[in-house]
Enzyme design. Structure first.
Site, PDB file in Angstrom:
ATOM      1  N   LYS A 267       0.711  -1.279   0.099  1.00  0.00           N
ATOM      2  CA  LYS A 267      -0.057  -0.146  -0.110  1.00  0.00           C
ATOM      3  C   LYS A 267       0.782   1.240   0.054  1.00  0.00           C
ATOM      4  O   LYS A 267       2.122   1.204   0.119  1.00  0.00           O
ATOM      5  CB  LYS A 267      -0.802   0.127   1.173  1.00  0.00           C
ATOM      6  CG  LYS A 267      -1.982  -1.046   1.428  1.00  0.00           C
ATOM      7  CD  LYS A 267      -2.610  -0.881   2.725  1.00  0.00           C
ATOM      8  CE  LYS A 267      -3.718  -1.966   2.587  1.00  0.00           C
ATOM      9  NZ  LYS A 267      -4.934  -1.826   1.741  1.00  0.00           N
ATOM     10  N   ARG A 341     -10.345 -11.701   1.895  1.00  0.00           N
ATOM     11  CA  ARG A 341     -11.255 -12.600   1.443  1.00  0.00           C
ATOM     12  C   ARG A 341     -10.510 -13.881   1.301  1.00  0.00           C
ATOM     13  O   ARG A 341     -11.109 -15.030   1.434  1.00  0.00           O
ATOM     14  CB  ARG A 341     -11.499 -12.046  -0.136  1.00  0.00           C
ATOM     15  CG  ARG A 341     -10.434 -11.954  -1.162  1.00  0.00           C
ATOM     16  CD  ARG A 341     -10.772 -11.503  -2.356  1.00  0.00           C
ATOM     17  NE  ARG A 341     -10.842 -10.018  -2.020  1.00  0.00           N
ATOM     18  CZ  ARG A 341     -11.035  -9.117  -2.936  1.00  0.00           C
ATOM     19  NH1 ARG A 341     -11.522  -9.185  -4.173  1.00  0.00           N
ATOM     20  NH2 ARG A 341     -11.105  -7.703  -2.655  1.00  0.00           N
TER      21      ARG A 341
END
Length: 510
Positions: A267, A341
């Site tokens: 990120k 996920r």
């Protein structure tokens, strides 16, 4: 913080032994300027002179007034007593009082009130007065310890709402505490220790699985995320057994990424500190279990928390790697920043063994959900209309609102892969939906809902901090489930049912 309910008139509430009194005044109650009781008379005078509007959040502060025993009195308008209006009113009231060191506070509700309104008033007060102190060298602890809430009306429902509010606040504040902690003070191991301490009661059990046990289960997706971190993963299994063992449990699955760098798909540095909040789903499960321990409802609940860091060292999973999930499905990891996920899919497969009544996963999953819904409503995805409606109703009742999003099969097209059964990301379009479609692949054997709390689990900016959401929504849902008989299928579709097509375009990273 302790809450106590008493049936009192306003005049008697002013004589209670409290440091300050907050009077919630709804706009439909018109004060009498000739009233003997002084607060009512002063409110009437203030309205007549234009100094107090009967609009949500309007404040009238009184200090050492003749005939009023309580030194500080704050009258605040709660308008129509809707959840948002009561929240604004209590925030404004505490803003007028927080400079004073209030230890025992009275809250009096003028006119008729509902259990929902009373609960919202107390939870909003707790939220307004909350402060994080754990890692401060000179913490300023919250002075407010006790709240005496009163009304001229009395009922079992009102008294139960105060009990519910106290449990809710305990759960929300525990969720805030752990989400607010820096990652070096909230490792997977520390999270597991906290789960054990919460589940120490008679109706509770807690099991913590480490890397060897998780490997034996074949949780290849979960292990892939964890392999780049020096901190060992933990898979936390909490059980609350409040009903007969024959009653199918509700399973809550909370994403527990205790810090998310994005892995190899790292990120940007700006605001990366906020990725300590990426375990907000796990924190909400801990908070719900804390509240269950106080309320002791007749229901069975399982809590599953896959906890790990997502780090970018030499052992970290790489874009393009293919891993095998616990379900046997292979996954091409196109983006290591879509890790939530991956840990959730193995936990969802694990949930099958409980033969659940319903499974709800909670995750700070996608930036796309923030773009779609902002910080107001949690994104709700479900393959079952009945469960979706129940969760929506729980959100409206608790003031911890959600909004149903679509799950059309067409959205899964972007998850197709040449090298595995499924890819972990699709394109930028409808990123929150494609993430939910990925999870849906692992939920075919049970009733399922997914709550994307990326926009609602924390606030950024100057007011940075965890919100404790969606503990309120989940607790309301569980309590209503414990009290209600089995529901029939609804005759009408909820808003934003599966056939709608959203226009939002956003990133799909976790």
């Amino acid at each position: 913080m302790n809450f106590e309910f008493q049936k009192l008139s306003l005049s008697h509430a002013m004589t209670a032994t409290v440091d300050a009194l907050v009077v919630l005044w709804p706009s439909q109650v018109q004060p009498d300027s000739k009233a003997v009781e002084p607060v009512t008379r002063l409110v009437a005078q203030a309205i007549a002179h234009g100094d107090f509007d009967l609009k949500a959040g309007a404040v009238l502060s009184l200090y050492s007034q003749p005939g009023i025993a309580t030194r500080h009195v704050v009258v605040v308008c709660s308008a129509d007593n809707l959840p948002g209006q009561i929240r604004s009113a209590m925030q404004a009231a505490w803003g007028a009082l927080k400079a004073s060191k209030i230890k025992r506070l009275g809250v009096h509700v003028v006119g008729e009130t509902s259990a929902q309104a009373l609960q919202m008033a107390l939870s909003s007060l707790a939220d307004a007065s909350y402060s994080y102190t754990t890692t401060l060298s000179k913490p300023k602890a919250r002075s407010l310890k006790q709240v005496l809430v009163s009304s001229t009306h009395d009922s079992v429902e009102l008294r139960q709402s105060v009990i519910h509010a106290q449990a809710l606040v305990a759960g929300v504040e525990l969720a805030k505490e752990w989400a607010n902690r820096p990652a070096n003070h909230a490792t997977p191991t520390l999270l597991a220790e906290t789960a054990k301490s919460i589940a120490s009661g008679r109706a509770f059990k807690c099991e913590v699985l480490g890397p060897k046990e998780v490997a034996k289960l074949g949780m290849g997706a979960f292990m892939a995320v964890a392999q780049g971190s020096a901190e060992p993963l933990r898979f936390i299994v909490m059980r609350y057994n409040g009903a007969s063992s024959s009653q199918a449990p509700v399973v809550l699955v909370g994403k527990g990424i205790t810090f998310d760098t994005g892995g190899i798909s790292i990120k940007p540095a700006a605001e990366m500190d906020e990725m300590k909040y990426d375990m907000g789903g796990a924190a909400s499960v801990l908070g719900v279990f804390k509240a269950l321990g106080e309320l002791k409802p007749a229901i069975n609940v399982i809590g599953l928390i896959p906890a790990t860091e997502n780090m970018p060292d030499g052992l970290a999973v790489k874009p393009g790697d293919v891993v095998t999930s616990m379900s046997g499905q292979t996954i091409e990891i196109l983006n290591t920043d879509a890790e939530g996920r991956l840990v959730l899919c193995d936990a969802l497969t694990y949930a099958e063994r409980f033969k659940p009544k319903a499974v709800i996963d909670i995750a700070t999953l996608t930036g796309a959900c923030v773009i779609a819904l902002g910080a107001v409503r949690t994104g709700l995805f479900s393959s079952d209309d009945t469960l979706a409606i129940q969760l929506q109703q729980a959100g409206e009742t608790s003031g911890d609102t959600c909004w149903r999003m679509p799950l059309d099969d067409d959205y899964a097209e972007g998850l197709k892969s040449r090298f595995a059964d499924v890819a972990n990301v699709a394109g930028r379009a409808a990123g929150s939906v494609t993430a939910a479609k990925f999870l849906q692949r692992f939920t075919k054997s049970f009733t399922w809902a997914h709550l994307d709390i990326a926009g609602t689990a924390w606030r950024g900016g100057a007011a940075k901090g965890a919100t404790g959401r969606p503990v309120g929504l989940l607790l309301q849902y569980l309590m209503s489930t414990a009290q209600a008989p089995a529901a029939s299928k609804p005759d009408t579709q909820p808003q934003a049912a599966d056939k709608t097509k959203p226009k939002a375009r956003a990133a799909s990273k976790d």
